[in-house]
Design a protein around this motif. Sequence first.
Motif, short mmCIF file in Angstrom:
data_model
loop_
_atom_site.label_atom_id
_atom_site.label_comp_id
_atom_site.label_asym_id
_atom_site.label_seq_id
_atom_site.Cartn_x
_atom_site.Cartn_y
_atom_site.Cartn_z
N ALA A 1 0.82 -1.22 0.00
CA ALA A 1 0.00 0.00 0.00
C ALA A 1 0.85 1.27 0.00
O ALA A 1 0.39 2.32 0.45
N ASN A 2 2.10 1.18 -0.47
CA ASN A 2 2.92 2.37 -0.64
C ASN A 2 2.49 3.06 -1.94
O ASN A 2 2.30 2.42 -2.96
N GLY A 3 2.38 4.33 -1.90
CA GLY A 3 2.02 5.06 -3.11
C GLY A 3 0.82 5.94 -2.83
O GLY A 3 0.51 6.21 -1.67
N PRO A 4 0.18 6.42 -3.78
CA PRO A 4 0.38 6.07 -5.18
C PRO A 4 1.61 6.76 -5.79
O PRO A 4 2.00 7.83 -5.36
N THR A 5 2.19 6.10 -6.77
CA THR A 5 3.29 6.64 -7.55
C THR A 5 2.79 6.80 -8.98
O THR A 5 2.10 5.93 -9.50
N THR A 6 3.16 7.92 -9.60
CA THR A 6 2.68 8.19 -10.95
C THR A 6 3.84 8.48 -11.89
O THR A 6 4.77 9.20 -11.54
N GLY A 7 3.78 7.90 -13.08
CA GLY A 7 4.72 8.19 -14.15
C GLY A 7 3.94 8.76 -15.33
O GLY A 7 2.77 8.40 -15.53
N THR A 8 4.56 9.66 -16.07
CA THR A 8 3.86 10.29 -17.19
C THR A 8 4.70 10.23 -18.47
O THR A 8 5.93 10.10 -18.42
N ALA A 9 4.01 10.34 -19.59
CA ALA A 9 4.66 10.37 -20.91
C ALA A 9 3.70 11.04 -21.88
O ALA A 9 2.52 11.19 -21.59
N SER A 10 4.24 11.42 -23.03
CA SER A 10 3.41 11.99 -24.09
C SER A 10 3.25 10.97 -25.20
O SER A 10 4.18 10.23 -25.53
N LEU A 11 2.06 10.94 -25.79
CA LEU A 11 1.77 10.08 -26.93
C LEU A 11 1.34 10.98 -28.08
O LEU A 11 0.65 11.97 -27.87
N VAL A 12 1.74 10.64 -29.30
CA VAL A 12 1.33 11.41 -30.46
C VAL A 12 0.45 10.55 -31.34
O VAL A 12 0.82 9.42 -31.69
#
Length: 181
Positions: free
Chosen positions: A52-63
Amino acid sequence: WTVRVRDSAGVLQFAQSGTGSTFSATWDGTKSGSTVPDGTYAASVTAVDAWANGPTTGTASLVVDTAPSQLEALAPAADVVQWFAPNGDGYRDTVALTAKNSEAGSFTVRVRDYAGTLLRKYTVTSGTGPTTVSWDGRDAGGAVVPDVSYVMRISPADALGNTGTAAERTVSVVAALRSVA
């Protein structure tokens, strides 16, 4: 974990959730069965681990890019038949066309005889400026082709592989000059 894709206005276009230590999600560029408009989309992955550690978020761009590249120019004009003599004397050993793509990508070149037989196919990388597209008069096996006229078909493609409308030019190999070396 949850994967979300949002448009530039922040409107949710796609979401998928799952469990486990790895994730895999595939978005086909549609929302409610319709293709989304071309543009840049923000993708995020949010996850909480087994403790239950988190939340962790990663992001990126999509074209999303569904529009094909366009052949903006091809020279010389279609009514000009260029000749060349691939005999190794350093003079007109190749034929060169100048092509301009509407966006960076490549040109696929197909050389065919008048019976329609494909003799050679190759790709030339292009930017957005004029690009030289040359042929050395050789087939796919490296042999010099016979003296006749050939059709070079130039097809533009963008970096994502969308292919635009092709154009053709006729070129002639002249054997009478082959002995000059």
